[in-house]
Design a protein around this motif. Structure first.
Motif, PDB file in Angstrom:
ATOM      1  N   GLU A  30       0.839  -1.198   0.000  1.00 42.05           N
ATOM      2  CA  GLU A  30       0.000   0.000   0.000  1.00 42.05           C
ATOM      3  C   GLU A  30       0.872   1.245   0.000  1.00 42.05           C
ATOM      4  O   GLU A  30       1.861   1.319   0.729  1.00 42.05           O
ATOM      5  N   ILE A  31       0.496   2.220  -0.830  1.00 44.23           N
ATOM      6  CA  ILE A  31       1.183   3.518  -0.853  1.00 44.23           C
ATOM      7  C   ILE A  31       0.138   4.609  -0.698  1.00 44.23           C
ATOM      8  O   ILE A  31      -0.850   4.639  -1.432  1.00 44.23           O
ATOM      9  N   ASP A  32       0.388   5.500   0.255  1.00 42.47           N
ATOM     10  CA  ASP A  32      -0.517   6.615   0.527  1.00 42.47           C
ATOM     11  C   ASP A  32       0.294   7.902   0.516  1.00 42.47           C
ATOM     12  O   ASP A  32       1.049   8.174   1.453  1.00 42.47           O
ATOM     13  N   ALA A  46       2.149  -1.573  -6.590  1.00 47.98           N
ATOM     14  CA  ALA A  46       1.488  -1.476  -5.291  1.00 47.98           C
ATOM     15  C   ALA A  46       0.006  -1.785  -5.476  1.00 47.98           C
ATOM     16  O   ALA A  46      -0.681  -1.053  -6.192  1.00 47.98           O
ATOM     17  N   PRO A  47      -0.519  -2.836  -4.862  1.00 43.62           N
ATOM     18  CA  PRO A  47      -1.932  -3.172  -5.044  1.00 43.62           C
ATOM     19  C   PRO A  47      -2.885  -2.043  -4.666  1.00 43.62           C
ATOM     20  O   PRO A  47      -3.947  -1.895  -5.270  1.00 43.62           O
ATOM     21  N   GLU A  62       1.788  -0.698 -11.800  1.00 48.73           N
ATOM     22  CA  GLU A  62       0.838  -1.800 -11.659  1.00 48.73           C
ATOM     23  C   GLU A  62       0.170  -1.685 -10.298  1.00 48.73           C
ATOM     24  O   GLU A  62       0.848  -1.582  -9.275  1.00 48.73           O
ATOM     25  N   THR A  63      -1.184  -1.697 -10.288  1.00 51.18           N
ATOM     26  CA  THR A  63      -1.929  -1.590  -9.041  1.00 51.18           C
ATOM     27  C   THR A  63      -3.314  -2.182  -9.225  1.00 51.18           C
ATOM     28  O   THR A  63      -3.792  -2.332 -10.359  1.00 51.18           O
ATOM     29  N   VAL A  80       0.462   1.425 -17.808  1.00 48.88           N
ATOM     30  CA  VAL A  80      -0.246   1.283 -16.543  1.00 48.88           C
ATOM     31  C   VAL A  80      -1.202   0.101 -16.654  1.00 48.88           C
ATOM     32  O   VAL A  80      -1.959  -0.004 -17.622  1.00 48.88           O
ATOM     33  N   VAL A  81      -1.177  -0.779 -15.647  1.00 46.33           N
ATOM     34  CA  VAL A  81      -2.131  -1.878 -15.534  1.00 46.33           C
ATOM     35  C   VAL A  81      -2.804  -1.749 -14.174  1.00 46.33           C
ATOM     36  O   VAL A  81      -2.126  -1.747 -13.140  1.00 46.33           O
ATOM     37  N   VAL A  82      -4.144  -1.650 -14.167  1.00 46.15           N
ATOM     38  CA  VAL A  82      -4.870  -1.380 -12.932  1.00 46.15           C
ATOM     39  C   VAL A  82      -6.247  -2.019 -13.032  1.00 46.15           C
ATOM     40  O   VAL A  82      -6.773  -2.226 -14.136  1.00 46.15           O
ATOM     41  N   GLN A  83      -6.856  -2.341 -11.888  1.00 43.01           N
ATOM     42  CA  GLN A  83      -8.218  -2.870 -11.890  1.00 43.01           C
ATOM     43  C   GLN A  83      -9.237  -1.732 -11.880  1.00 43.01           C
ATOM     44  O   GLN A  83     -10.027  -1.604 -12.795  1.00 43.01           O
TER      45      GLN A  83
END
Length: 230
Positions: A30-32, A46-47, A62-63, A80-83
């Protein structure tokens, strides 16, 4: 102002409220980014990523979940790959962007292809191309895109209380290609679809359709043709 410089690496969580530069790629659960300006000189994996400051990634991102808050600025130079994406700030993309769902109410600038299942946009957009299953755009600023393609495309003017329509702003597009297509406040060179409805305040050079076509009296279409698709 001196910016702290750190080595990249693998972390569990990163919470930042000051400016820092990572000298290599970063992986974390996690990154905040709460404030400050953060630069990652490499990849970021970072998910869970939340940005309320300034974040620049010089390589790929990627997240699973990306939240770019209001007043925040996120810039990614490469793919960028993201949900899921929720953008209320400024999102600047330099290359290919692949996601499941995208919702943006802020500023979205993309030099490469955006590929997603569902895309819902308002705010300012400056795009190269979008390829999606469903594309919804609310026109709130003068914006532009080169190519928009989706099975279901709905581009509408901004409304208040379901009545007010914004006649001043428009979306300029070179080509729109869809199955079900509904447009308002669009200026386009070519619109192609199976069932095409040109709503109010549109100027379209060429419309091509396979099944059905409707035109609002407040819009102009210069050339119209029924076509077949392979």
């Amino acid at each position: 102002m001196t910016v702290e410089r750190q080595d990249g690496g693998i972390f569990e969580t990163i919470h930042l409220d000051q400016s820092v530069t990572y000298a290599s790629s970063v992986e974390a659960n996690e990154i905040d980014v709460q404030s400050g300006s953060v630069v990652i000189e490499g990849r970021l994996n970072a998910p869970y990523l939340s940005n309320a400051g300034g974040l620049e990634v010089t390589s790929t991102l990627e997240t699973n979940e990306l939240a770019n808050k209001k007043e925040a600025h996120l810039k990614v130079a490469d793919n960028v790959v993201v949900q899921t994406v929720n953008n209320a700030g400024t999102l600047e993309l330099g290359h290919h962007f692949k996601a499941e769902t995208i919702e943006s109410t802020g500023k979205l600038v993309a030099a490469g292809t955006i590929e997603a299942t569902s895309v819902r946009l308002s705010g300012f957009i400056q795009l190269h191309d979008i390829r999606a299953e469903r594309l919804d755009i609310t026109v709130t600023h003068n914006s532009s895109a080169d190519y928009l393609a989706a099975s279901d495309i709905r581009i509408k003017a901004q409304r208040e209380a379901l009545i007010f329509k914004d006649d001043d702003h428009s979306l300029k597009v070179n080509e729109i290609d869809g199955g079900e297509v509904y447009l308002e406040n669009v200026i386009a060179e070519l619109v192609r679809g199976d069932r095409v409805t040109i709503g109010p305040n549109c100027t379209i050079k060429v419309v091509e359709y396979t099944e059905d076509y409707k035109l609002d009296e407040q819009s102009d279409v210069l050339e119209l043709g029924k076509i077949t698709r392979d």
